[in-house]
Scaffold this active site. Structure first.
Site, PDB file in Angstrom:
ATOM      1  N   ASN A 173      42.300 -97.266 -85.986  1.00 54.26           N
ATOM      2  CA  ASN A 173      42.190 -97.908 -84.667  1.00 54.26           C
ATOM      3  C   ASN A 173      42.296 -96.847 -83.579  1.00 54.26           C
ATOM      4  O   ASN A 173      43.185 -95.978 -83.637  1.00 54.26           O
ATOM      5  CB  ASN A 173      43.339 -98.909 -84.486  1.00 54.26           C
ATOM      6  CG  ASN A 173      43.453 -99.401 -83.050  1.00 54.26           C
ATOM      7  OD1 ASN A 173      42.643-100.223 -82.605  1.00 54.26           O
ATOM      8  ND2 ASN A 173      44.436 -98.902 -82.302  1.00 54.26           N
ATOM      9  N   GLU A 174      41.430 -96.901 -82.623  1.00 52.38           N
ATOM     10  CA  GLU A 174      41.472 -95.990 -81.470  1.00 52.38           C
ATOM     11  C   GLU A 174      41.850 -94.567 -81.908  1.00 52.38           C
ATOM     12  O   GLU A 174      42.820 -93.975 -81.416  1.00 52.38           O
ATOM     13  CB  GLU A 174      42.435 -96.514 -80.393  1.00 52.38           C
ATOM     14  CG  GLU A 174      41.933 -97.813 -79.795  1.00 52.38           C
ATOM     15  CD  GLU A 174      42.610 -98.259 -78.496  1.00 52.38           C
ATOM     16  OE1 GLU A 174      43.585 -97.626 -78.063  1.00 52.38           O
ATOM     17  OE2 GLU A 174      42.138 -99.254 -77.918  1.00 52.38           O
ATOM     18  N   TYR A 240      39.047-103.113 -71.853  1.00 52.47           N
ATOM     19  CA  TYR A 240      39.904-104.094 -71.168  1.00 52.47           C
ATOM     20  C   TYR A 240      39.474-104.245 -69.715  1.00 52.47           C
ATOM     21  O   TYR A 240      38.889-103.320 -69.123  1.00 52.47           O
ATOM     22  CB  TYR A 240      41.361-103.624 -71.228  1.00 52.47           C
ATOM     23  CG  TYR A 240      41.984-103.812 -72.601  1.00 52.47           C
ATOM     24  CD1 TYR A 240      42.574-105.015 -72.944  1.00 52.47           C
ATOM     25  CD2 TYR A 240      41.957-102.792 -73.548  1.00 52.47           C
ATOM     26  CE1 TYR A 240      43.144-105.208 -74.204  1.00 52.47           C
ATOM     27  CE2 TYR A 240      42.521-102.971 -74.808  1.00 52.47           C
ATOM     28  CZ  TYR A 240      43.111-104.182 -75.129  1.00 52.47           C
ATOM     29  OH  TYR A 240      43.662-104.369 -76.377  1.00 52.47           O
ATOM     30  N   GLU A 296      38.854-105.450 -79.359  1.00 51.14           N
ATOM     31  CA  GLU A 296      39.909-105.581 -78.345  1.00 51.14           C
ATOM     32  C   GLU A 296      39.243-105.745 -76.983  1.00 51.14           C
ATOM     33  O   GLU A 296      38.504-104.855 -76.550  1.00 51.14           O
ATOM     34  CB  GLU A 296      40.831-104.361 -78.333  1.00 51.14           C
ATOM     35  CG  GLU A 296      41.750-104.305 -79.537  1.00 51.14           C
ATOM     36  CD  GLU A 296      42.793-103.201 -79.456  1.00 51.14           C
ATOM     37  OE1 GLU A 296      43.214-102.842 -78.336  1.00 51.14           O
ATOM     38  OE2 GLU A 296      43.178-102.702 -80.534  1.00 51.14           O
TER      39      GLU A 296
HETATM   40  O1  AHR Z   1      46.213-104.365 -77.336  1.00 54.31           O
HETATM   41  C1  AHR Z   1      47.133-103.399 -76.942  1.00 54.31           C
HETATM   42  C2  AHR Z   1      46.719-102.000 -77.332  1.00 54.31           C
HETATM   43  O2  AHR Z   1      45.571-101.641 -76.631  1.00 54.31           O
HETATM   44  C3  AHR Z   1      46.349-101.770 -78.765  1.00 54.31           C
HETATM   45  O3  AHR Z   1      47.437-101.547 -79.576  1.00 54.31           O
HETATM   46  C4  AHR Z   1      45.492-100.552 -78.686  1.00 54.31           C
HETATM   47  O4  AHR Z   1      44.552-100.487 -79.724  1.00 54.31           O
HETATM   48  C5  AHR Z   1      44.864-100.630 -77.314  1.00 54.31           C
HETATM   49  O5  AHR Z   1      44.965 -99.470 -76.621  1.00 54.31           O
END
Ligand code: AHR
Length: 492
Positions: A173-174, A240, A296
């Site tokens: 992840n990331e 996001y 995400e």
């Molecule tokens: O969703 C919160 C965080 O955001 C996650 O753990 C990460 O993958 C992202 O940066």
């Protein structure tokens, strides 16, 4: 002014993968612990430790898939710490999220039980950042091997003879950030190596998802597709909606019209991100075999005052409802390439669908949008032709109306509409082509206060209501969308 729109229901474009309505639950703050898992001895009514009220609410959404255990947590999670008798499980510090003790009481067995209760597919994210190839390989063996093997034996000792079915598996992840701060070239090689040992046992066939780009890091997508595209089934993307900036975030509550506009603009940016990442993927994968997995997405505000900032607990207003509606429309309209999306996160974290406090629970505006939109799952996407009126502020303009339309197997047509203007209604005249539908009904989510939200004292301040401002006559659907509203119409 009435805006003309045409919905060409004789021209289906692609299938909307129901996994676009996926979720994400991380060991972060009060998402897993308190929000989902309370333990069997809790006074909060539960099934095998999982709270009944939350399960009942989530089941109404027809959740297709759930991602776990992170997020950043995934790359420091060692799955063997989360199996066996709960009291003997290793305790660790959750260094990413609040520095609290993680007792590992919610592990692999509990996660699969949760998925069973939700009737959804599991999506597990493995540890590349701080885990070994062997560790990842053995986790897949533990979960999916049917027959005699060291890990299948261990699983049986822990009370589970039969393997679980597991399709979706993320390899890190990331990894450009919390998952190891890697360069794309390095991660692409690690991805190739780790995924080699994530085996398909028996009939269980993994759909392998490579860790993708952060927002507009198009170089990451380019390198991953070029170097490892043929070894993956999906490539992720995280983005996001953050009013202000990463360094100077804003609160979920108390925003003004300017921040509303900024939030809408940043939500709409998802369309450009998908278009540009997809164009790179098209170069290496013209058949569109590899899915874009937006695992995400959602709003990210400052944590509610008085809460642990590492727990990412935020309120959820009508504005979040609009953000959800806009994103889901965008994902659907790109459903050829977008094969899954997972809102962050399910309960008590970021753009949550459910908030809990002790034994109390409330449903957020985001929850209601997911409930309204679930009718689109697995439908045929329909072509919509229209030019939106504009929503302007401070010299900037956005399309005022976001739309997506689909048809289900029984021939019913669903149209989801968001009027993002905080002040103006939108009057639409929709010419329905290729359908003989004779009636329309609908649901709306709106409120006169942009900051309206649900609290434990007033949990039904923002909710859905029947929508009465739509009429269908001679193949033309007229409707009047109030400002700041999300509407889903059904034509049959
Ligand atoms: O969703 C919160 C965080 O955001 C996650 O753990 C990460 O993958 C992202 O940066």
């Amino acid at each position: 002014m009435t805006v003309k729109m045409r919905i060409l229901s004789d021209l289906p474009k692609s299938t909307i993968n129901k996994n676009i309505y996926g979720h994400f639950a991380e060991h972060l703050g009060r998402c897993i612990y308190e929000g989902i898992w309370v333990g069997e001895d809790s006074p909060i009514p539960n099934t095998d430790g999982i709270r009944n009220d939350v399960i009942a609410a989530l089941r109404k959404l027809d959740i297709p898939v759930l991602r776990w255990p992170g997020g950043c947590f995934a790359d420091e999670y060692h799955w063997k710490d989360g199996i066996g008798l709960p009291e003997t499980r290793k305790r660790m510090i959750n260094t990413h999220w609040g520095g609290v003790v993680e007792n590992n009481h919610f592990g692999t067995h509990e996660f699969f039980r949760l998925c069973e209760l939700l009737e959804c597919e599991p999506y597990i994210c493995g540890n590349v950042g701080s885990g070994t190839v062997q560790e990842m390989s053995e986790w897949v063996e533990y979960m999916t091997f049917d027959g005699e093997s060291p890990m299948a034996g261990l699983r049986a000792e822990n009370g589970r003879e039969q393997p679980w079915a597991l399709k979706y598996f993320g390899v890190g992840n990331e990894n450009w950030g919390c998952g190891g701060n890697m360069r794309p070239e390095y991660y692409a090689d690690l991805y190739r190596q780790y995924q080699t040992y994530a085996r398909n046992y028996g009939d269980n066939k993994l759909y392998k998802i490579a860790g993708g780009a952060n927002v507009d890091d198009y170089n990451w997508t380019e390198v991953l597709m070029r170097e490892a595209g043929r070894f993956m089934d999906g490539l992720s993307l995280h983005s996001y909606t953050i009013p202000g900036s990463w360094e100077e975030k804003r609160y979920a509550l108390g925003f003004d019209q300017g921040e509303w506009f900024e939030t809408m603009k940043k939500s709409l940016h998802m369309d450009e991100l998908i278009t540009r990442h997809s164009a790179i993927m098209d170069k290496y994968d013209p058949e569109q075999r590899v899915g874009l997995i937006i695992d995400e997405w959602g709003t990210w505000f400052l944590s509610e005052p008085g809460t642990n900032p590492g727990f990412l607990y935020q309120q959820n207003t009508l504005r979040d409802g609009l953000v959800a509606g806009i994103h889901l429309n965008i994902f659907q309209n790109h459903s050829k390439r977008v094969q899954m999306a997972n809102i962050a996160q399910m309960v008590n974290v970021l753009q949550a669908l459910i908030l809990t406090e002790g034994d109390k629970m409330l449903l957020t505006p985001t929850y209601h949008v997911f409930e309204m939109y679930k009718v689109h799952q697995d439908n045929e996407l329909l072509e919509v032709a229209f030019e939106s009126p504009v929503y302007s502020m401070g010299g900037e303009s956005l399309p005022q109306v976001s739309v997506s339309a689909s048809r289900d197997a029984a021939g019913k047509i669903y149209i989801s509409l968001c009027n993002i203007s905080h002040a103006d209604s939108a009057s639409l005249s929709i010419e329905m082509i290729g359908t003989s539908a004779g009636s329309v009904s609908g649901q709306i989510l709106t409120h006169s206060d942009l900051n309206a939200h649900n609290t434990f004292e007033a949990p039904e301040t923002v909710g859905t209501a029947p929508f009465t401002e739509a009429a269908l006559k001679d193949g033309v659907l007229d409707c009047q969308l109030p400002p700041a509203s999300v509407v889903v119409l059904t034509l049959e």
